[in-house]
Structure formats: C-alpha cells, structure tokens
Design a protein around this motif. Structure first.
Motif, PDB file in Angstrom:
ATOM      1  N   LEU A 152      -7.436   9.336  -0.417  1.00  0.00           N
ATOM      2  CA  LEU A 152      -6.511   9.470  -1.546  1.00  0.00           C
ATOM      3  C   LEU A 152      -7.166  10.200  -2.718  1.00  0.00           C
ATOM      4  CD1 LEU A 152      -4.811   5.964  -1.444  1.00  0.00           C
ATOM      5  CD2 LEU A 152      -3.825   8.131  -0.770  1.00  0.00           C
ATOM      6  N   THR A 153      -8.429   9.860  -2.996  1.00  0.00           N
ATOM      7  CA  THR A 153      -9.131  10.503  -4.108  1.00  0.00           C
ATOM      8  C   THR A 153      -9.285  12.009  -3.867  1.00  0.00           C
ATOM      9  OG1 THR A 153     -10.374   8.464  -4.430  1.00  0.00           O
ATOM     10  CG2 THR A 153     -11.202  10.395  -5.562  1.00  0.00           C
ATOM     11  N   ALA A 154      -9.642  12.380  -2.640  1.00  0.00           N
ATOM     12  CA  ALA A 154      -9.815  13.814  -2.309  1.00  0.00           C
ATOM     13  C   ALA A 154      -8.513  14.578  -2.525  1.00  0.00           C
ATOM     14  CB  ALA A 154     -10.277  13.945  -0.865  1.00  0.00           C
ATOM     15  N   GLY A 155      -7.421  14.001  -2.079  1.00  0.00           N
ATOM     16  CA  GLY A 155      -6.117  14.655  -2.246  1.00  0.00           C
ATOM     17  C   GLY A 155      -5.727  14.806  -3.702  1.00  0.00           C
ATOM     18  N   HIS A 156      -5.944  13.761  -4.482  1.00  0.00           N
ATOM     19  CA  HIS A 156      -5.609  13.797  -5.913  1.00  0.00           C
ATOM     20  C   HIS A 156      -6.468  14.818  -6.655  1.00  0.00           C
ATOM     21  CE1 HIS A 156      -3.455   9.647  -6.206  1.00  0.00           C
ATOM     22  NE2 HIS A 156      -3.098  10.344  -5.162  1.00  0.00           N
ATOM     23  N   LEU A 157      -7.740  14.915  -6.282  1.00  0.00           N
ATOM     24  CA  LEU A 157      -8.632  15.900  -6.913  1.00  0.00           C
ATOM     25  C   LEU A 157      -8.183  17.328  -6.602  1.00  0.00           C
ATOM     26  CD1 LEU A 157     -12.216  14.419  -6.438  1.00  0.00           C
ATOM     27  CD2 LEU A 157     -11.106  14.949  -8.593  1.00  0.00           C
ATOM     28  N   LEU A 158      -7.798  17.556  -5.341  1.00  0.00           N
ATOM     29  CA  LEU A 158      -7.330  18.896  -4.958  1.00  0.00           C
ATOM     30  C   LEU A 158      -6.067  19.280  -5.724  1.00  0.00           C
ATOM     31  CD1 LEU A 158      -7.855  19.148  -1.100  1.00  0.00           C
ATOM     32  CD2 LEU A 158      -8.716  20.707  -2.819  1.00  0.00           C
ATOM     33  N   ILE A 159      -5.137  18.331  -5.831  1.00  0.00           N
ATOM     34  CA  ILE A 159      -3.900  18.592  -6.585  1.00  0.00           C
ATOM     35  C   ILE A 159      -4.235  18.908  -8.043  1.00  0.00           C
ATOM     36  CG2 ILE A 159      -1.827  17.460  -7.520  1.00  0.00           C
ATOM     37  CD1 ILE A 159      -1.462  16.128  -4.825  1.00  0.00           C
ATOM     38  N   GLN A 160      -5.146  18.130  -8.607  1.00  0.00           N
ATOM     39  CA  GLN A 160      -5.560  18.346 -10.008  1.00  0.00           C
ATOM     40  C   GLN A 160      -6.162  19.740 -10.203  1.00  0.00           C
ATOM     41  OE1 GLN A 160      -5.473  16.647 -12.879  1.00  0.00           O
ATOM     42  NE2 GLN A 160      -6.859  17.995 -13.988  1.00  0.00           N
ATOM     43  N   LEU A 161      -7.073  20.137  -9.309  1.00  0.00           N
ATOM     44  CA  LEU A 161      -7.754  21.428  -9.431  1.00  0.00           C
ATOM     45  C   LEU A 161      -6.781  22.599  -9.266  1.00  0.00           C
ATOM     46  CD1 LEU A 161     -10.986  20.618  -7.398  1.00  0.00           C
ATOM     47  CD2 LEU A 161     -10.874  21.022  -9.852  1.00  0.00           C
TER      48      LEU A 161
ATOM     49  N   THR B 276      -7.197   4.259  -5.354  1.00  0.00           N
ATOM     50  CA  THR B 276      -8.288   5.243  -5.440  1.00  0.00           C
ATOM     51  C   THR B 276      -9.557   4.592  -5.988  1.00  0.00           C
ATOM     52  OG1 THR B 276      -7.506   5.929  -7.617  1.00  0.00           O
ATOM     53  CG2 THR B 276      -6.796   7.260  -5.747  1.00  0.00           C
ATOM     54  N   GLN B 277      -9.473   3.331  -6.377  1.00  0.00           N
ATOM     55  CA  GLN B 277     -10.650   2.584  -6.834  1.00  0.00           C
ATOM     56  C   GLN B 277     -11.227   1.794  -5.665  1.00  0.00           C
ATOM     57  OE1 GLN B 277     -11.733   3.064 -10.113  1.00  0.00           O
ATOM     58  NE2 GLN B 277     -10.119   4.588  -9.881  1.00  0.00           N
ATOM     59  N   LEU B 278     -12.507   2.001  -5.406  1.00  0.00           N
ATOM     60  CA  LEU B 278     -13.162   1.345  -4.275  1.00  0.00           C
ATOM     61  C   LEU B 278     -13.129  -0.175  -4.409  1.00  0.00           C
ATOM     62  CD1 LEU B 278     -14.549   2.211  -1.687  1.00  0.00           C
ATOM     63  CD2 LEU B 278     -16.720   2.201  -2.895  1.00  0.00           C
ATOM     64  N   SER B 279     -13.178  -0.668  -5.648  1.00  0.00           N
ATOM     65  CA  SER B 279     -13.177  -2.119  -5.867  1.00  0.00           C
ATOM     66  C   SER B 279     -11.900  -2.756  -5.319  1.00  0.00           C
ATOM     67  CB  SER B 279     -13.305  -2.431  -7.355  1.00  0.00           C
ATOM     68  OG  SER B 279     -12.312  -1.751  -8.089  1.00  0.00           O
TER      69      SER B 279
ATOM     70  N   LEU C 243       0.830  -1.215   0.000  1.00  0.00           N
ATOM     71  CA  LEU C 243       0.000   0.000   0.000  1.00  0.00           C
ATOM     72  C   LEU C 243       0.860   1.259   0.000  1.00  0.00           C
ATOM     73  CD1 LEU C 243      -2.840  -0.944   2.518  1.00  0.00           C
ATOM     74  CD2 LEU C 243      -3.060  -0.670   0.066  1.00  0.00           C
ATOM     75  N   LEU C 244       1.950   1.218   0.756  1.00  0.00           N
ATOM     76  CA  LEU C 244       2.849   2.362   0.848  1.00  0.00           C
ATOM     77  C   LEU C 244       3.437   2.708  -0.516  1.00  0.00           C
ATOM     78  CD1 LEU C 244       3.820   4.106   3.219  1.00  0.00           C
ATOM     79  CD2 LEU C 244       5.811   2.623   3.403  1.00  0.00           C
ATOM     80  N   LEU C 245       3.936   1.688  -1.224  1.00  0.00           N
ATOM     81  CA  LEU C 245       4.545   1.910  -2.538  1.00  0.00           C
ATOM     82  C   LEU C 245       3.517   2.380  -3.566  1.00  0.00           C
ATOM     83  CD1 LEU C 245       7.033  -1.083  -2.785  1.00  0.00           C
ATOM     84  CD2 LEU C 245       7.622   1.324  -2.774  1.00  0.00           C
ATOM     85  N   ILE C 246       2.344   1.736  -3.570  1.00  0.00           N
ATOM     86  CA  ILE C 246       1.302   2.118  -4.536  1.00  0.00           C
ATOM     87  C   ILE C 246       0.832   3.554  -4.304  1.00  0.00           C
ATOM     88  CG2 ILE C 246      -1.145   1.746  -5.040  1.00  0.00           C
ATOM     89  CD1 ILE C 246      -0.679  -1.122  -5.274  1.00  0.00           C
ATOM     90  N   ASN C 247       0.613   3.909  -3.028  1.00  0.00           N
ATOM     91  CA  ASN C 247       0.134   5.260  -2.708  1.00  0.00           C
ATOM     92  C   ASN C 247       1.162   6.331  -3.079  1.00  0.00           C
ATOM     93  OD1 ASN C 247      -2.078   3.985  -1.704  1.00  0.00           O
ATOM     94  ND2 ASN C 247      -1.701   4.470   0.442  1.00  0.00           N
ATOM     95  N   LEU C 248       2.431   6.054  -2.793  1.00  0.00           N
ATOM     96  CA  LEU C 248       3.474   7.044  -3.072  1.00  0.00           C
ATOM     97  C   LEU C 248       3.759   7.153  -4.568  1.00  0.00           C
ATOM     98  CD1 LEU C 248       5.963   6.381  -0.134  1.00  0.00           C
ATOM     99  CD2 LEU C 248       4.520   8.375  -0.450  1.00  0.00           C
TER     100      LEU C 248
END
Length: 210
Positions: free
Chosen positions: A148-157, A80-83, A63-68
């Motif tokens: 993770l999704t919230a953070g990625h969206l903020l960075i994108q915006l 970031t995928q709920l599945s 999880l650490l490697l994938i997230n980073l």
C-alpha cells in the motif's frame, strides 16, 4: 490522534439491518457482498474452522474499506503504518497457533520437522522451520504495509510531476496524467487484493492447525 476516528468511520458507511421485510438495494448488495466474501474465505477451511467466519469476514470488510477509502484525496490509510498491520497480524496468527497446540499438539509440533528427514539435518531443519513459523506474522504485516505504501508513494510522485509539468510541457503532463489514471485503477485493485490476501493467508494458517 485522528487514526481511531479514521478506523471506525468506515463502519458508519454500512447500512444497518432492521426488522422490516423490505430491504433496500444497498442493504441487499451489502448482504450479497458479505456472503460472497464469507464463502470465499471459508472455502479452504474444514467445518471446524467455520466458527472463525465472523472474525475473518469482519477483518476482510474492515481492511477492504480502510484500503479503498485511503485512496481518496486528503485521507490517511491506517494500514500503511506497520504498527497497525502487525497489531492485526500477530494476535490472529498467535490465535491460530494456540488453537493448533490445544486441539492437536503433536500434529502442530510435527510441522516443525518434515517426515523422512535425515538424522544429521534434524536440528538445522527444526531451527529453520521454527524461524519460518515465527516470521509469518511479520511477513503478513509487512506485505500489507509495503504494497500500500509503495502504491501511495507512486501516486504522490506522478501526481506531483503532472502538476509541475502542466505549465512547461502540457503534452508530457497529459501523458503522466494518463499513467496516473492507470496507476490509480491498479491501486484500487491492489487495495482489494491485499485485504483478501491478508485474510486468505490467515485462513490457510488456521487450516494447518485444525
């Protein structure tokens, strides 16, 4: 179709141990990191739970490697995928529950009814405790994905705003860039913390059942 590759690729970045006595700085750092992670995860567990050390440490590193790695530009974060988050959370939560039901069924079922409950409240409390027990894997998966999704969206915006303001308002663009820099540092921390929280909660669920 590339999700499987993106999930297995981080493992290729880890140096593999060989039979030589002399090790490199990278493999020493890797060994020290894995030891620290294992020690931290195993701290709340009894000795019975130490047999779970391999799976929990592997999950933490995974999880650490994938997230980073998901914070790099032009990459995709599978967590970031709920599945995927639920596919990790549900079987492991079920394994902790089944461990408890096999080793100490009366104690595990006893968690559904707190001691000293008034008789009229027993059916309602059993229902509430059962619901909270069944919600645990959903909460585990949703927490990881949502943060993770919230953070990625903020960075994108904010990055989009920085680029679009660069020509019209350079001073404001510089300010948004500084915010983006701080947010990226925060997201690196969130990526590490969420991996730790996911595994820590699993270890606490396991401790309840052993």
């Amino acid at each position: 179709p590339l999700v499987l590759i993106s999930m297995t690729f981080p493992a290729l970045l880890l140096p593999s141990q060989d039979n030589r006595w002399v090790t490199s700085r990278l493999s020493t750092l890797q060994l020290w990191t894995v030891n620290q992670i294992t020690k931290q995860i195993m701290m709340p567990l009894d000795k019975k739970g130490h047999k779970w050390a391999l799976i929990l440490t592997s999950l933490m590193v995974f999880l650490l490697l994938i997230n980073l790695l998901g914070l790099l530009p032009y990459t995709f974060t599978p967590t970031t995928q709920l599945s995927m988050s639920l596919a990790l959370a549900f079987p492991l939560w079920l394994a902790t529950l089944l461990t408890g039901l096999r080793n100490q069924p009366s104690t595990t079922l006893g968690h559904l009814l707190p001691e000293g409950t008034p008789t009229p409240l027993i059916p309602a409390l059993v229902l509430i405790e059962t619901t909270s027990l069944l919600i645990r894997p959903i909460a585990l998966g949703v927490r990881l994905t949502a943060n993770l999704t919230a953070g990625h969206l903020l960075i994108q915006l904010i990055s989009t705003a920085t680029i679009s303001l660069m020509t019209t308002m350079p001073v404001v663009s510089l300010l948004t860039f500084l915010i983006l820099l701080l947010l990226t540092i925060l997201e690196v921390a969130v990526a590490m913390i969420q991996a730790y929280v996911f595994v820590l909660l699993l270890s606490l669920y396991l401790q309840e059942n052993i």
